[in-house]
Design a protein around this motif. Structure first.
Motif, PDB file in Angstrom:
ATOM      1  N   TYR A 181       0.841  -1.192   0.000  1.00  0.00           N
ATOM      2  CA  TYR A 181       0.000   0.000   0.000  1.00  0.00           C
ATOM      3  C   TYR A 181       0.880   1.247   0.000  1.00  0.00           C
ATOM      4  N   SER A 182       0.255   2.392  -0.237  1.00  0.00           N
ATOM      5  CA  SER A 182       0.965   3.666  -0.162  1.00  0.00           C
ATOM      6  C   SER A 182       0.069   4.691   0.532  1.00  0.00           C
ATOM      7  N   LYS A 229      -1.688  -1.093  -4.000  1.00  0.00           N
ATOM      8  CA  LYS A 229      -0.816  -1.477  -5.111  1.00  0.00           C
ATOM      9  C   LYS A 229      -1.067  -2.926  -5.537  1.00  0.00           C
ATOM     10  N   HIS A 252      -5.985   4.135  -6.482  1.00  0.00           N
ATOM     11  CA  HIS A 252      -5.800   5.162  -5.458  1.00  0.00           C
ATOM     12  C   HIS A 252      -7.156   5.747  -5.070  1.00  0.00           C
ATOM     13  N   GLU A 305       5.344   3.854   1.214  1.00  0.00           N
ATOM     14  CA  GLU A 305       4.994   2.689   0.389  1.00  0.00           C
ATOM     15  C   GLU A 305       5.719   1.479   0.948  1.00  0.00           C
ATOM     16  N   GLU A 306       4.949   0.481   1.419  1.00  0.00           N
ATOM     17  CA  GLU A 306       5.578  -0.683   2.044  1.00  0.00           C
ATOM     18  C   GLU A 306       4.640  -1.887   2.031  1.00  0.00           C
TER      19      GLU A 306
END
Length: 412
Positions: free
Chosen positions: A128-129, A144, A190, A238-239
């Motif tokens: 996700y971001s 994502k 998004h 973002e991870e």
């Protein structure tokens, strides 16, 4: 005396001497005492092999039996030891950096410091971001992709999609598209949320991954909950994160509704069939409700046409099977939204909204999927179950305007 001896010698009958008689008797006695030995000897005599070969084969057989018994015993002993070690490993909890100075440190270690071993259920990961635009007071949540999701279907796969909202407000809920038969979908979507900086720091963003089912309740695969007060907003986040078990205390179950959609382009007819609902919210004192369903069409986000079903008394699982047909041209169907709402009828006071859902050009997730399936299958009714949302959520997302004016009053 000599005469007597000689007469005796002549009168004795001829036969074996006493010594030979004794030997014969003893031989006969030994034969009767060991019949098993004779049977064994006779059996060996019947085998067309020399005695040494028979004895060798017998010894090898006994040796093989002993070896098999030893292997079984060793295997059982090793299995018992492995089970004991496995139990000890599962029961082991690693507590890192526990200083022992407080009761909290001894009793409740940090979640990240606890190793649950093999008992932890893998639900997959989500990329996700997060980005916050302070000038526009806008939070941008990016979904994502996911990886190694838990298989929920019998075929060993899933039909995943992600639902995103912010707590505790939860005024807006967004959904990604549904991806069929995959455990590693790539979404790349998004969603924007209007939220002030002060409210942001008190909020939690929730990302729930579901398995889509057309004719039954959608099963949740896992979720992420991120406290936004702990996020560094100086750069875009973002991870990847592991999905956790879903919380059971937050979501209010408003029930589900099943209806079908059918569009005939040649006749410009849109047909909505309200089939049934289940597990609706209790609205009356007696623990039941008097539900009816309202079907409303909105064109260009303006209220347009509406119909409603009959009222079902004192039930939380009403069955309707009522059909409504609307005149909608092919040009209009691309700008229409269908709003399905469930209401509790009250003869004395105002009717209360129990739940709501909308489909159409502005829908997302499952609702958009149902609408797309209808358009891609003209003249064919497409039925599907939907989970009801709160009226506040739908209204804030759809933001309908006043009713479309009559054609006689239009300026053109």
């Amino acid at each position: 005396m000599s005469t007597n001896h000689s007469s005796l010698d002549h009168t004795l009958p001829p036969g074996p001497t006493p010594t030979s008689i004794l030997f014969t008797t003893l031989t006969h006695t030994n034969t009767t005492v060991n019949p098993a030995s004779n049977f064994f000897n006779n059996l060996l005599n019947k085998i067309p092999l020399p005695r040494w070969a028979i004895y060798t084969i017998f010894a090898v057989g006994v040796l093989l039996i002993l070896l098999c018994c030893m292997c079984i015993c060793i295997k059982c002993c090793c299995k018992g030891k492995k089970n004991k070690q496995r139990k000890k490993k599962d029961e082991k909890i690693n507590l890192k950096e526990v200083n022992g100075k407080t009761t909290t440190a001894l009793v409740q270690p940090d979640v990240m410091d606890v190793d649950y071993g093999s008992t932890k259920q893998q639900r997959g990961k989500l990329l996700y971001s997060l980005e916050y635009n302070a000038a526009q007071s806008e939070l941008i949540v990016g979904i994502k992709q996911a990886s190694n999701l838990k298989a929920m279907d019998l075929g060993g796969s899933s039909d995943p999609y992600v639902k995103v909202y912010i707590c505790p407000d939860k005024s807006k809920t967004c959904e990604t598209k549904v991806f069929r038969n995959t455990l590693s979908p790539v979404f790349n979507e998004h969603f924007n949320f209007q939220i002030s900086k002060s409210t942001l720091l008190k909020s939690t963003v929730v990302m729930k991954v579901f398995d889509f089912n057309r004719f039954s309740k959608h099963n949740i695969i896992g979720e992420l909950r991120l406290q936004l007060s702990n996020v560094d907003w100086n750069h875009v986040i973002e991870e990847w994160k592991d999905l956790a078990e879903p919380a059971k205390f937050e979501d209010e179950n408003l029930g589900e509704i099943c209806f079908s959609l059918r569009y005939v382009p040649t006749a410009s007819k849109l047909t909505v069939v309200i089939l049934e609902a289940k597990n609706l919210k209790r609205m009356d004192i007696g623990g039941t409700s008097d539900p009816y369903v309202k079907v409303q069409l909105a064109l260009d986000k303006r209220k347009w046409k509406k119909r409603k079903t009959s009222i079902k008394k004192k039930t939380l699982n009403p069955y309707y099977n009522e059909s409504f047909t609307f005149d909608v041209t092919f040009e209009q169907i691309q700008r229409v939204n269908v709003v399905i709402s469930v209401w509790d009828h009250d003869a004395m006071t105002r009717n209360d909204a129990m739940g709501k859902i909308f489909l159409g050009c502005d829908a997302t997730g499952n609702q958009l999927r149902h609408w797309a399936d209808m358009l891609s299958n003209p003249r064919r009714p497409v039925a599907q179950w939907h989970s009801l949302l709160s009226a506040q959520q739908v209204n804030s997302t759809l933001t309908l305007k006043n009713k479309i004016p009559l054609s006689s009053k239009l300026p053109f």
